[in-house]
Design an enzyme around this catalytic site. Sequence first.
Site, PDB file in Angstrom:
ATOM      1  N   LEU A 195       0.870  -1.190  -0.030  1.00 47.08           N
ATOM      2  CA  LEU A 195       0.127  -0.078   0.099  1.00 47.08           C
ATOM      3  C   LEU A 195       0.909   1.217  -0.167  1.00 47.08           C
ATOM      4  CD1 LEU A 195      -2.685  -0.981   2.601  1.00 47.08           C
ATOM      5  CD2 LEU A 195      -3.034  -1.226   0.153  1.00 47.08           C
ATOM      6  N   ASP A 225      -8.458   6.825   9.493  1.00 44.95           N
ATOM      7  CA  ASP A 225      -7.619   6.982   8.301  1.00 44.95           C
ATOM      8  C   ASP A 225      -7.182   5.505   7.746  1.00 44.95           C
ATOM      9  OD1 ASP A 225      -7.880   9.816   8.174  1.00 44.95           O
ATOM     10  OD2 ASP A 225      -6.244   9.694   9.339  1.00 44.95           O
ATOM     11  N   LEU A 226      -7.699   4.688   7.011  1.00 42.79           N
ATOM     12  CA  LEU A 226      -7.559   3.466   6.574  1.00 42.79           C
ATOM     13  C   LEU A 226      -6.311   3.199   6.589  1.00 42.79           C
ATOM     14  CD1 LEU A 226      -8.902   0.811   6.279  1.00 42.79           C
ATOM     15  CD2 LEU A 226      -9.278   1.358   3.844  1.00 42.79           C
ATOM     16  N   ASP A 227      -5.594   2.103   7.083  1.00 45.28           N
ATOM     17  CA  ASP A 227      -4.226   1.662   6.957  1.00 45.28           C
ATOM     18  C   ASP A 227      -3.161   2.753   7.116  1.00 45.28           C
ATOM     19  OD1 ASP A 227      -4.997  -0.855   6.567  1.00 45.28           O
ATOM     20  OD2 ASP A 227      -5.389  -0.501   4.540  1.00 45.28           O
ATOM     21  N   GLU A 228      -3.439   3.922   7.607  1.00 44.71           N
ATOM     22  CA  GLU A 228      -2.732   5.047   7.747  1.00 44.71           C
ATOM     23  C   GLU A 228      -2.281   5.367   9.452  1.00 44.71           C
ATOM     24  OE1 GLU A 228      -3.450   8.313   5.571  1.00 44.71           O
ATOM     25  OE2 GLU A 228      -3.980   7.069   3.638  1.00 44.71           O
TER      26      GLU A 228
END
Length: 284
Positions: A195, A225-228
């Site tokens: 990602l 915050d998705l995957d952050e």
Amino acid sequence: MARPYILKFACPDRVGLVAGLARLMERHDCFIAASRTFGDTETSRFFARLVFHGTTDALPAGLEDDLAEMAHELGADWSVHPEGEAVRTLLMVSKSEHCANTLLYAARRGELPIDVVGIVSNNETLKDDFSHWGLPWFHVPVTKETKPDAEARLFSIVEDTQADLVVLARYMQVLSDEACRRLEKRCINIHHSFLPGFKGARPYHQAHARGVKMIGATAHYVTADLDEGPIITQLTEAIDHTFSPADMIESGRHLEGNALLRAVKAHAEHRIFINSGKTVVFAR
């Protein structure tokens, strides 16, 4: 030796913080067995992790009151934890068992100070595979329409099991913003490190098609915050043109399991500090 404790202490940086903590420990006849400190010049924040013990197994009388007073004066966040105390942990899985099994085996061997209180899954695929662990299994199916009810059930399980940490061990459902806020700083996720380059389905096949020469895994705290979220651990491995997508997936499983293990271990050993959207992770 008396029972050791861990002090976590974070505040705006200034002169004399290390000396101040040492004097406080000295006043209470505490021996500092290990000390890690870091002052971040970019954020002007100071972070300290002390392993200490007094003359008995109990915390010295008045120590926490003095720490609270010092923290108030410095605008500090702090906590004290018995060293080695197992963190009550709830695992969440979908259809892949490798990450959860890595944690369960490490806990059983005494390498990971967690007490797994149950396993939550959005389907029944892995129920039989995990049955030999003898842990409570919670089936919480999720659809777009039932997501609010499913998350209400999840938080009921968290409360009933008294879980202090939730680990998304390859749980393939996105938590709502509200769920992320409720689990702030106590929910860890794992995913491949492709990602944001290769999103969606079959990321390893996408990476293979582009001739990627490095694969990896990232463990981080969950945020809206998705995957952050703040990164805790990242592991990588070099590959070459001989690797098929299946080879890459196999290596990726090992990287994911080990990265998640290191992240959960750092959290359970109280070695992580959030520092303005990133982390300070002290070595042992």
